[in-house]
Design an enzyme around this catalytic site. Structure first.
Site, PDB file in Angstrom:
ATOM      1  N   ASN A  84      60.170  58.029  89.709  1.00  0.00           N
ATOM      2  CA  ASN A  84      60.653  57.105  88.697  1.00  0.00           C
ATOM      3  C   ASN A  84      62.184  57.071  88.707  1.00  0.00           C
ATOM      4  O   ASN A  84      62.833  57.764  89.495  1.00  0.00           O
ATOM      5  CB  ASN A  84      60.111  57.512  87.326  1.00  0.00           C
ATOM      6  CG  ASN A  84      59.841  56.324  86.434  1.00  0.00           C
ATOM      7  OD1 ASN A  84      60.609  55.365  86.426  1.00  0.00           O
ATOM      8  ND2 ASN A  84      58.765  56.377  85.665  1.00  0.00           N
ATOM      9  N   HIS A 114      76.654  77.745  94.159  1.00  0.00           N
ATOM     10  CA  HIS A 114      78.018  78.245  94.330  1.00  0.00           C
ATOM     11  C   HIS A 114      78.057  79.732  94.005  1.00  0.00           C
ATOM     12  O   HIS A 114      77.321  80.207  93.134  1.00  0.00           O
ATOM     13  CB  HIS A 114      78.989  77.478  93.429  1.00  0.00           C
ATOM     14  CG  HIS A 114      78.994  76.005  93.677  1.00  0.00           C
ATOM     15  ND1 HIS A 114      79.697  75.423  94.710  1.00  0.00           N
ATOM     16  CD2 HIS A 114      78.352  74.995  93.043  1.00  0.00           C
ATOM     17  CE1 HIS A 114      79.501  74.119  94.691  1.00  0.00           C
ATOM     18  NE2 HIS A 114      78.689  73.836  93.691  1.00  0.00           N
ATOM     19  N   ALA A 141      59.530  64.318  83.309  1.00  0.00           N
ATOM     20  CA  ALA A 141      60.842  63.703  83.093  1.00  0.00           C
ATOM     21  C   ALA A 141      61.908  64.739  82.744  1.00  0.00           C
ATOM     22  O   ALA A 141      61.671  65.636  81.929  1.00  0.00           O
ATOM     23  CB  ALA A 141      60.757  62.663  81.975  1.00  0.00           C
ATOM     24  N   ALA A 159      58.051  68.155  81.023  1.00  0.00           N
ATOM     25  CA  ALA A 159      59.318  67.434  80.867  1.00  0.00           C
ATOM     26  C   ALA A 159      60.402  68.369  80.349  1.00  0.00           C
ATOM     27  O   ALA A 159      60.167  69.211  79.480  1.00  0.00           O
ATOM     28  CB  ALA A 159      59.131  66.269  79.908  1.00  0.00           C
ATOM     29  N   THR A 164      63.468  77.902  87.642  1.00  0.00           N
ATOM     30  CA  THR A 164      64.375  78.857  88.277  1.00  0.00           C
ATOM     31  C   THR A 164      63.656  79.830  89.206  1.00  0.00           C
ATOM     32  O   THR A 164      64.308  80.560  89.953  1.00  0.00           O
ATOM     33  CB  THR A 164      65.129  79.677  87.213  1.00  0.00           C
ATOM     34  OG1 THR A 164      64.174  80.400  86.420  1.00  0.00           O
ATOM     35  CG2 THR A 164      65.956  78.768  86.310  1.00  0.00           C
ATOM     36  N   LYS A 165      62.309  79.860  89.130  1.00  0.00           N
ATOM     37  CA  LYS A 165      61.517  80.769  89.960  1.00  0.00           C
ATOM     38  C   LYS A 165      60.316  80.017  90.521  1.00  0.00           C
ATOM     39  O   LYS A 165      59.927  78.965  90.013  1.00  0.00           O
ATOM     40  CB  LYS A 165      61.045  81.966  89.143  1.00  0.00           C
ATOM     41  CG  LYS A 165      62.166  82.869  88.659  1.00  0.00           C
ATOM     42  CD  LYS A 165      61.610  84.058  87.882  1.00  0.00           C
ATOM     43  CE  LYS A 165      62.749  84.971  87.401  1.00  0.00           C
ATOM     44  NZ  LYS A 165      62.235  86.123  86.614  1.00  0.00           N
ATOM     45  N   ARG A 182      49.445  77.995  81.451  1.00  0.00           N
ATOM     46  CA  ARG A 182      48.019  78.216  81.670  1.00  0.00           C
ATOM     47  C   ARG A 182      47.633  77.672  83.039  1.00  0.00           C
ATOM     48  O   ARG A 182      48.361  76.895  83.649  1.00  0.00           O
ATOM     49  CB  ARG A 182      47.171  77.533  80.595  1.00  0.00           C
ATOM     50  CG  ARG A 182      47.258  76.013  80.597  1.00  0.00           C
ATOM     51  CD  ARG A 182      46.290  75.415  79.577  1.00  0.00           C
ATOM     52  NE  ARG A 182      46.376  73.967  79.487  1.00  0.00           N
ATOM     53  CZ  ARG A 182      45.680  73.128  80.261  1.00  0.00           C
ATOM     54  NH1 ARG A 182      44.895  73.591  81.229  1.00  0.00           N
ATOM     55  NH2 ARG A 182      45.786  71.826  80.096  1.00  0.00           N
TER      56      ARG A 182
END
Length: 208
Positions: A84, A114, A141, A159, A164-165, A182
């Protein structure tokens, strides 16, 4: 190691190197053309995607505007991928997306990072880690996927999540940081949203 190998090695490098910028700019020109297409120019958009992306399967579509550091040159799409409005691919290294993946509006897939050390950031240095998104995923989203993350097949990312993992296959995951809420199970075959039941007979008639 030449500059192009360094992009994909995970090693620290200087992204403002003139050789890098010269090559990067030519891909950004194609991206500019894609974002200037009219809604009626579907065939042209398809042709441009084939030029822009590293790989693109059948029936893929990205709603403009599409943003990408390398114009999508390091983005690999399977078949039937839909993105989208406002997909951002920080594709300084490779982004792999499986078949039948859906991206909601304003999703960010960022491979560039960085160093934490200020002295290195002042020099404008960075490093890149690839992103892998499995088959049949739905990325909601405003989600952000950071460098080096793998998302397993058929996972749903809520959304606004910040992934991060790594996320395993067949789960619903959400939050900042994103975590598994879940597993997807038989109830998801009966209900598509809270207490809204799937009418399989009606859906099957639509496909005839």
């Amino acid at each position: 190691m030449d500059f192009y190998d360094r992009l994909h090695s995970g090693e620290i490098y200087a992204p403002l190197d003139n050789e890098i910028l010269t090559e990067q700019t030519q891909y950004l020109e194609l991206l500019y053309d894609y974002n200037q297409t009219r809604p009626s120019e579907g065939e042209r958009r398809t042709c441009l995607l084939r030029e822009m992306l590293a790989e693109v399967g059948e029936n893929c579509y990205i709603e403009p505007p599409f943003h990408a550091n390398w114009g999508g040159h390091h983005v690999h799409f399977g078949k039937w991928v839909y993105a989208n409005f406002g997909l951002t691919c920080v594709d300084d290294t490779h982004i792999y997306v499986g078949d039948y993946v859906l991206f909601g509006p304003n999703v960010v897939l960022a491979t560039a990072n960085h160093p934490f050390l200020p002295e290195l950031r002042k020099k404008g240095l960075q490093y890149n880690l690839p992103i892998h998104i499995g088959e049949g995923c739905w990325i909601g989203a405003g989600a952000v996927v950071v460098p080096g993350v793998t998302i397993g097949d058929y996972a749903v990312i809520g959304a606004g999540s910040v992934v991060t993992k790594d996320i395993p296959s067949n789960v619903l995951a959400a939050g900042n940081p994103c975590r598994v809420l879940r597993e997807l199970d038989e109830r998801d075959r009966e209900y598509y949203h809270r207490d809204r039941r799937i009418d399989w007979d009606a859906l099957l008639s639509l496909s005839k």
